[in-house]
Design an enzyme around this catalytic site. Structure first.
Site, mmCIF file in Angstrom:
data_model
loop_
_atom_site.group_PDB
_atom_site.id
_atom_site.type_symbol
_atom_site.label_atom_id
_atom_site.label_comp_id
_atom_site.label_asym_id
_atom_site.label_seq_id
_atom_site.Cartn_x
_atom_site.Cartn_y
_atom_site.Cartn_z
ATOM 1 N N TRP A 184 -23.495 -5.547 -42.407
ATOM 2 C CA TRP A 184 -23.311 -6.706 -43.292
ATOM 3 C C TRP A 184 -21.810 -6.853 -43.553
ATOM 4 O O TRP A 184 -21.136 -5.860 -43.824
ATOM 5 C CB TRP A 184 -24.048 -6.529 -44.627
ATOM 6 N N GLU A 230 -27.406 -8.301 -41.119
ATOM 7 C CA GLU A 230 -27.883 -8.860 -42.396
ATOM 8 C C GLU A 230 -27.152 -10.147 -42.746
ATOM 9 O O GLU A 230 -25.928 -10.188 -42.817
ATOM 10 C CB GLU A 230 -27.663 -7.822 -43.517
ATOM 11 N N LYS A 240 -26.476 -13.716 -45.215
ATOM 12 C CA LYS A 240 -26.305 -14.007 -46.626
ATOM 13 C C LYS A 240 -25.974 -15.482 -46.812
ATOM 14 O O LYS A 240 -25.438 -16.117 -45.901
ATOM 15 C CB LYS A 240 -25.170 -13.135 -47.188
ATOM 16 N N ASP A 283 -32.482 -9.899 -46.770
ATOM 17 C CA ASP A 283 -32.278 -9.420 -48.137
ATOM 18 C C ASP A 283 -32.859 -10.465 -49.083
ATOM 19 O O ASP A 283 -32.515 -11.655 -48.992
ATOM 20 C CB ASP A 283 -30.768 -9.212 -48.383
ATOM 21 N N HIS A 288 -30.586 -13.079 -50.787
ATOM 22 C CA HIS A 288 -29.580 -13.788 -49.995
ATOM 23 C C HIS A 288 -29.972 -15.197 -49.587
ATOM 24 O O HIS A 288 -29.516 -15.712 -48.570
ATOM 25 C CB HIS A 288 -29.233 -12.969 -48.749
ATOM 26 N N HIS A 325 -34.209 -5.754 -47.117
ATOM 27 C CA HIS A 325 -33.484 -5.272 -48.288
ATOM 28 C C HIS A 325 -34.211 -5.872 -49.476
ATOM 29 O O HIS A 325 -33.998 -7.031 -49.816
ATOM 30 C CB HIS A 325 -32.030 -5.745 -48.271
ATOM 31 N N ASP A 337 -27.514 -13.838 -56.442
ATOM 32 C CA ASP A 337 -27.722 -12.547 -55.772
ATOM 33 C C ASP A 337 -27.255 -11.416 -56.688
ATOM 34 O O ASP A 337 -26.296 -10.716 -56.411
ATOM 35 C CB ASP A 337 -26.907 -12.559 -54.465
ATOM 36 N N ASP A 359 -28.764 -8.671 -57.648
ATOM 37 C CA ASP A 359 -29.192 -7.315 -57.331
ATOM 38 C C ASP A 359 -29.777 -6.571 -58.523
ATOM 39 O O ASP A 359 -29.441 -5.418 -58.790
ATOM 40 C CB ASP A 359 -28.044 -6.522 -56.689
ATOM 41 N N ASP A 397 -32.209 -2.652 -52.140
ATOM 42 C CA ASP A 397 -30.803 -3.001 -52.350
ATOM 43 C C ASP A 397 -30.625 -3.631 -53.722
ATOM 44 O O ASP A 397 -30.806 -4.823 -53.899
ATOM 45 C CB ASP A 397 -30.332 -3.970 -51.246
#
Ligand code: RNT
Ligand code: ZN
Length: 432
Positions: A198, A239, A241, A272, A275, A299, A307, A309, A339
């Site tokens: 990534w 990955e 995004k 992810d 993302h 993820h 995003d 997380d 993640d």
């Protein structure tokens, strides 16, 4: 921010766990659902725990590191791991409170550099020997990631797609080194390491050249992947995004870019959950992508408005992701990684809550009456399909979960919190 004060005063006894489970088992059996099979299948699914929840994506290259690259950790809960020893101790504690056998997902900056300054293009398997030895004892395998952020050569927001050949070369060498380290882990642990690329590359404001950086990124990836590596040792993932902080208008490695690249070059694609657009879900993408690819990496994360997380919880979307994997027959082909990074609560608790939520989502997906639901849908009886799906939501999954914990030698319910509170006092509070 206060320490953990909540105390579980009462926990179900072994006998209660067994009795509740027997009732649940019968209830599920009425719909043709085999709870014993579900628990067995669940125990065979490894989740890749991201090491970076333990120290706010810091790593051991530089004690004052912050991730940058458009990602940010918020909160300053005491007790962050400062050394490899502390991080390992924390991960061991976490693993001891999670049912099943799981993997560890390492970032390149977590190498055992023994206080030496090792540039990222010079890292090698030797910097990960102590991790391999540790992982043999404690995990079901290791996954890996180049760290293309939090570095002077990434400070202007570009790495593998940088205009400067020199900067690109540096990151290419770093990623090549990471694949070798991945292969080393795969060999040592006899299970393929997934090395996931990534990069944060993107722009804050509207670019006039969207194509150039993408072509450079594709070329860099071609160079990184030029050497064939035995897929039994290392699998490559890329990955995508949508945007990052400071890269709101343009991300070079977008969904379309990497999906196309992965299909064309037979790489794993990494989805992810944070993302995409806030109302876009990745669960629907799973079956679409698996029509084109053999394997994927997830993820699992939780974006809140962006995003962010956040710690994964047993949300509808996480259950939907698990359902798509189980219903599609993709277990073993779709790899689960987590993640998230939250420094506003106890970091070990964050790991445990998030990982347990993922496992619960998988359990819930395995406790579906696949035949009944499939029959209803195939015969066009959407009324029954909807009715049944609603019924399932209130079946006694908690009793099966507690039984699963017991079978794995763990206390039922949230008893783990007591242990983490204890660890907070005895261990985390001594770290200043
Ligand atoms: C960033 C990506 C990436 C990182 C980790 C630390 O938006 O999700 O996976 O979170 O590599
Ligand atoms: Zn990610």
């Amino acid at each position: 921010m206060s320490p953990i004060q909540f105390h579980i005063r009462k926990n179900p006894t072994d006998q209660q766990v067994t009795e509740n489970y027997e009732i649940a088992r019968e209830r599920y059996a009425m719909l043709g659902i085999d709870t014993e099979w579900a628990m067995q299948a669940l125990a065979a699914i490894p989740i890749s725990l991201h090491c970076w929840q333990g120290d706010d994506v810091g790593g051991f290259e530089n004690p004052d590191a912050t991730p940058g690259g458009g990602i940010a950790v918020t909160g300053n809960y005491p007790g962050k791991a400062r050394t490899i020893k502390e991080l390992r101790r924390d991960v061991e504690k976490v693993l001891s409170l999670i049912p099943g056998k799981h993997r560890l997902n390492l970032h390149a900056i977590y190498g055992d550099f023994e206080g030496q300054k090792v540039e990222r293009d010079s890292i090698a398997p030797k910097h990960f020997e102590s991790w391999a030895a540790w992982a043999k004892e404690h995990t079901a395998g290791v996954d890996f990631n180049p760290t293309c952020f939090g570095h002077p050569k990434a400070a202007d927001g570009f790495t593998l797609s940088h205009q400067s050949q020199g900067v690109r070369d540096f990151w290419i060498e770093h990623c090549i080194a990471c694949r070798e380290i991945g292969a080393y882990f795969g060999e040592q642990l006899s299970t393929a390491c997934i090395t996931n690329v990534w990069v944060p590359d993107g722009m804050k404001d509207v670019p006039v050249d969207r194509l150039g950086p993408r072509k450079r990124l594709a070329e860099s990836l071609d160079r990184i992947f030029a050497k064939e590596i035995d897929p039994k040792k290392n699998l490559d993932a890329v990955e995508s995004k949508l945007f990052g902080i400071g890269a709101e208008s343009y991300t070079v490695g977008s969904h379309e870019f990497y999906l196309g690249y992965a299909i064309q070059n037979h790489k794993l694609y990494c989805l992810d959950a944070g993302h995409f657009h806030p109302t876009e879900s990745i669960s629907d993408k799973v079956s679409a992508i698996m029509c084109q690819l053999d394997e994927m990496l997830l993820h699992v994360s939780r974006g809140v408005r962006w995003d962010s997380d956040h710690v994964v919880t047993l949300s509808d979307e996480v259950v939907a992701i698990a359902q798509e994997v189980v219903r599609g027959g993709f277990l073993g082909k779709i790899h689960f990684g987590l993640d998230f990074f939250d420094a506003s609560i106890n970091r070990l608790a964050a790991w445990i809550i998030g990982t347990r939520a993922m496992i619960k989502a998988l359990l819930s997906a395995m406790l579906e009456p696949a035949e009944l639901l499939g029959d209803a849908e195939r015969s066009g009886d959407y009324t029954s399909r909807l009715a049944l799906l609603e019924e399932l939501k209130t079946l006694p999954m908690g009793a099966v979960w507690d039984r699963y914990l017991a079978g794995q030698g763990l206390a039922p319910g949230a008893a783990w919190l007591e242990e983490i509170a204890e660890y907070e006092t005895s261990e985390l509070s001594t770290r200043s």
